[in-house]
Design a protein around this motif. Structure first.
Motif, PDB file in Angstrom:
ATOM      1  N   ARG A 205       0.844  -1.183   0.000  1.00  0.00           N
ATOM      2  CA  ARG A 205       0.000   0.000   0.000  1.00  0.00           C
ATOM      3  C   ARG A 205       0.883   1.237   0.000  1.00  0.00           C
ATOM      4  N   GLN A 206       0.303   2.321  -0.474  1.00  0.00           N
ATOM      5  CA  GLN A 206       1.070   3.558  -0.568  1.00  0.00           C
ATOM      6  C   GLN A 206       0.193   4.759  -0.311  1.00  0.00           C
ATOM      7  N   VAL A 207       0.731   5.659   0.483  1.00  0.00           N
ATOM      8  CA  VAL A 207       0.110   6.948   0.755  1.00  0.00           C
ATOM      9  C   VAL A 207       0.971   8.008   0.071  1.00  0.00           C
ATOM     10  N   PRO A 208       0.369   9.006  -0.546  1.00  0.00           N
ATOM     11  CA  PRO A 208       1.158  10.047  -1.216  1.00  0.00           C
ATOM     12  C   PRO A 208       2.215  10.629  -0.288  1.00  0.00           C
ATOM     13  N   GLY A 209       3.439  10.711  -0.794  1.00  0.00           N
ATOM     14  CA  GLY A 209       4.527  11.282  -0.020  1.00  0.00           C
ATOM     15  C   GLY A 209       5.251  10.290   0.862  1.00  0.00           C
ATOM     16  N   LYS A 210       4.771   9.054   0.904  1.00  0.00           N
ATOM     17  CA  LYS A 210       5.411   8.018   1.719  1.00  0.00           C
ATOM     18  C   LYS A 210       5.849   6.848   0.850  1.00  0.00           C
ATOM     19  N   GLU A 211       6.769   6.044   1.389  1.00  0.00           N
ATOM     20  CA  GLU A 211       7.221   4.870   0.665  1.00  0.00           C
ATOM     21  C   GLU A 211       6.139   3.791   0.654  1.00  0.00           C
ATOM     22  N   ARG A 212       6.218   2.964  -0.374  1.00  0.00           N
ATOM     23  CA  ARG A 212       5.292   1.845  -0.454  1.00  0.00           C
ATOM     24  C   ARG A 212       5.578   0.880   0.707  1.00  0.00           C
ATOM     25  N   GLU A 213       4.516   0.399   1.329  1.00  0.00           N
ATOM     26  CA  GLU A 213       4.627  -0.429   2.535  1.00  0.00           C
ATOM     27  C   GLU A 213       4.085  -1.825   2.270  1.00  0.00           C
ATOM     28  N   LEU A 214       4.835  -2.842   2.683  1.00  0.00           N
ATOM     29  CA  LEU A 214       4.355  -4.211   2.546  1.00  0.00           C
ATOM     30  C   LEU A 214       3.170  -4.442   3.472  1.00  0.00           C
ATOM     31  N   VAL A 215       2.113  -5.009   2.919  1.00  0.00           N
ATOM     32  CA  VAL A 215       0.938  -5.355   3.719  1.00  0.00           C
ATOM     33  C   VAL A 215       0.923  -6.853   3.998  1.00  0.00           C
ATOM     34  N   ALA A 216       0.988  -7.653   2.946  1.00  0.00           N
ATOM     35  CA  ALA A 216       0.935  -9.104   3.116  1.00  0.00           C
ATOM     36  C   ALA A 216       1.499  -9.780   1.887  1.00  0.00           C
TER      37      ALA A 216
ATOM     38  N   LYS B 273      -8.464   0.983  10.474  1.00  0.00           N
ATOM     39  CA  LYS B 273      -8.127   2.238  11.134  1.00  0.00           C
ATOM     40  C   LYS B 273      -7.923   3.322  10.082  1.00  0.00           C
ATOM     41  N   PRO B 274      -8.074   4.584  10.469  1.00  0.00           N
ATOM     42  CA  PRO B 274      -7.825   5.661   9.495  1.00  0.00           C
ATOM     43  C   PRO B 274      -6.431   5.580   8.868  1.00  0.00           C
ATOM     44  N   GLU B 275      -5.462   5.102   9.613  1.00  0.00           N
ATOM     45  CA  GLU B 275      -4.104   5.005   9.062  1.00  0.00           C
ATOM     46  C   GLU B 275      -3.947   3.887   8.046  1.00  0.00           C
ATOM     47  N   ASP B 276      -4.980   3.091   7.849  1.00  0.00           N
ATOM     48  CA  ASP B 276      -4.969   2.086   6.782  1.00  0.00           C
ATOM     49  C   ASP B 276      -5.340   2.687   5.432  1.00  0.00           C
ATOM     50  N   THR B 277      -5.767   3.937   5.455  1.00  0.00           N
ATOM     51  CA  THR B 277      -6.124   4.611   4.211  1.00  0.00           C
ATOM     52  C   THR B 277      -4.925   4.687   3.281  1.00  0.00           C
ATOM     53  N   ALA B 278      -5.086   4.195   2.070  1.00  0.00           N
ATOM     54  CA  ALA B 278      -3.988   4.140   1.100  1.00  0.00           C
ATOM     55  C   ALA B 278      -4.513   3.566  -0.209  1.00  0.00           C
ATOM     56  N   VAL B 279      -3.674   3.608  -1.216  1.00  0.00           N
ATOM     57  CA  VAL B 279      -3.925   2.832  -2.431  1.00  0.00           C
ATOM     58  C   VAL B 279      -3.236   1.486  -2.240  1.00  0.00           C
ATOM     59  N   TYR B 280      -3.995   0.425  -2.443  1.00  0.00           N
ATOM     60  CA  TYR B 280      -3.488  -0.921  -2.252  1.00  0.00           C
ATOM     61  C   TYR B 280      -3.175  -1.535  -3.614  1.00  0.00           C
ATOM     62  N   TYR B 281      -1.963  -2.048  -3.724  1.00  0.00           N
ATOM     63  CA  TYR B 281      -1.493  -2.628  -4.986  1.00  0.00           C
ATOM     64  C   TYR B 281      -1.239  -4.114  -4.803  1.00  0.00           C
ATOM     65  N   CYS B 282      -1.729  -4.885  -5.715  1.00  0.00           N
ATOM     66  CA  CYS B 282      -1.465  -6.320  -5.751  1.00  0.00           C
ATOM     67  C   CYS B 282      -0.260  -6.567  -6.657  1.00  0.00           C
ATOM     68  N   TYR B 283       0.545  -7.589  -6.333  1.00  0.00           N
ATOM     69  CA  TYR B 283       1.633  -7.958  -7.223  1.00  0.00           C
ATOM     70  C   TYR B 283       1.728  -9.464  -7.347  1.00  0.00           C
ATOM     71  N   TYR B 284       2.322  -9.862  -8.457  1.00  0.00           N
ATOM     72  CA  TYR B 284       2.586 -11.275  -8.762  1.00  0.00           C
ATOM     73  C   TYR B 284       4.067 -11.374  -9.115  1.00  0.00           C
ATOM     74  N   ARG B 285       4.726 -12.402  -8.580  1.00  0.00           N
ATOM     75  CA  ARG B 285       6.147 -12.541  -8.860  1.00  0.00           C
ATOM     76  C   ARG B 285       6.511 -13.986  -9.186  1.00  0.00           C
ATOM     77  N   HIS B 286       7.083 -14.186 -10.361  1.00  0.00           N
ATOM     78  CA  HIS B 286       7.754 -15.435 -10.727  1.00  0.00           C
ATOM     79  C   HIS B 286       8.855 -15.028 -11.683  1.00  0.00           C
TER      80      HIS B 286
END
Length: 114
Positions: free
Chosen positions: A38-49, A86-99
């Motif tokens: 997930r990512q919030v403007p102005g912050k680094e992308r954060e691993l969720v799961a 929580k309000p701090e969960d507000t973000a754009v959530y991105y899915c990824y696939y890796r192989h």
């Protein structure tokens, strides 16, 4: 090529729940890693799961105990069940696939607000 389509984002009140889905299509290998950032403007992308295999999952510290990731290999789809939001969960959530190569979805907005 792998194409990812996310869905399930939206507006929810604090304490509520949302379920995100990410459907993968294209050249899918059965052994792969999929996950959510997930990512919030102005912050680094954060691993969720992240999930490797069927049940091997890891979570970011900020979501442990509240979020659950699962997958349906028959549908090439992963899910992110988000509870006790929580309000701090507000973000754009991105899915990824890796192989060998990493592919990203377009992102889905999650807003937690009263």
């Amino acid at each position: 090529q792998v194409h990812l389509v996310e869905s399930g984002g939206g507006l929810v009140q604090p304490g509520g729940s949302l379920r995100l889905s990410c459907a993968a299509s294209g050249n899918i290998f059965s052994v792969n890693t999929m996950g959510w950032y997930r990512q919030v403007p102005g912050k680094e992308r954060e691993l969720v799961a992240v999930i490797t295999g069927v049940v091997s999952t890891n979570y970011g510290d900020s979501v442990k105990g509240r979020f659950t990731m699962s997958r349906d290999n028959a549908k090439n789809t992963v899910y992110l069940q988000m509870d006790s939001l929580k309000p701090e969960d507000t973000a754009v959530y991105y899915c990824y696939y890796r192989h060998l190569v990493t592919y990203w979805g377009q992102g889905t907005q999650v807003t937690v607000s009263s």
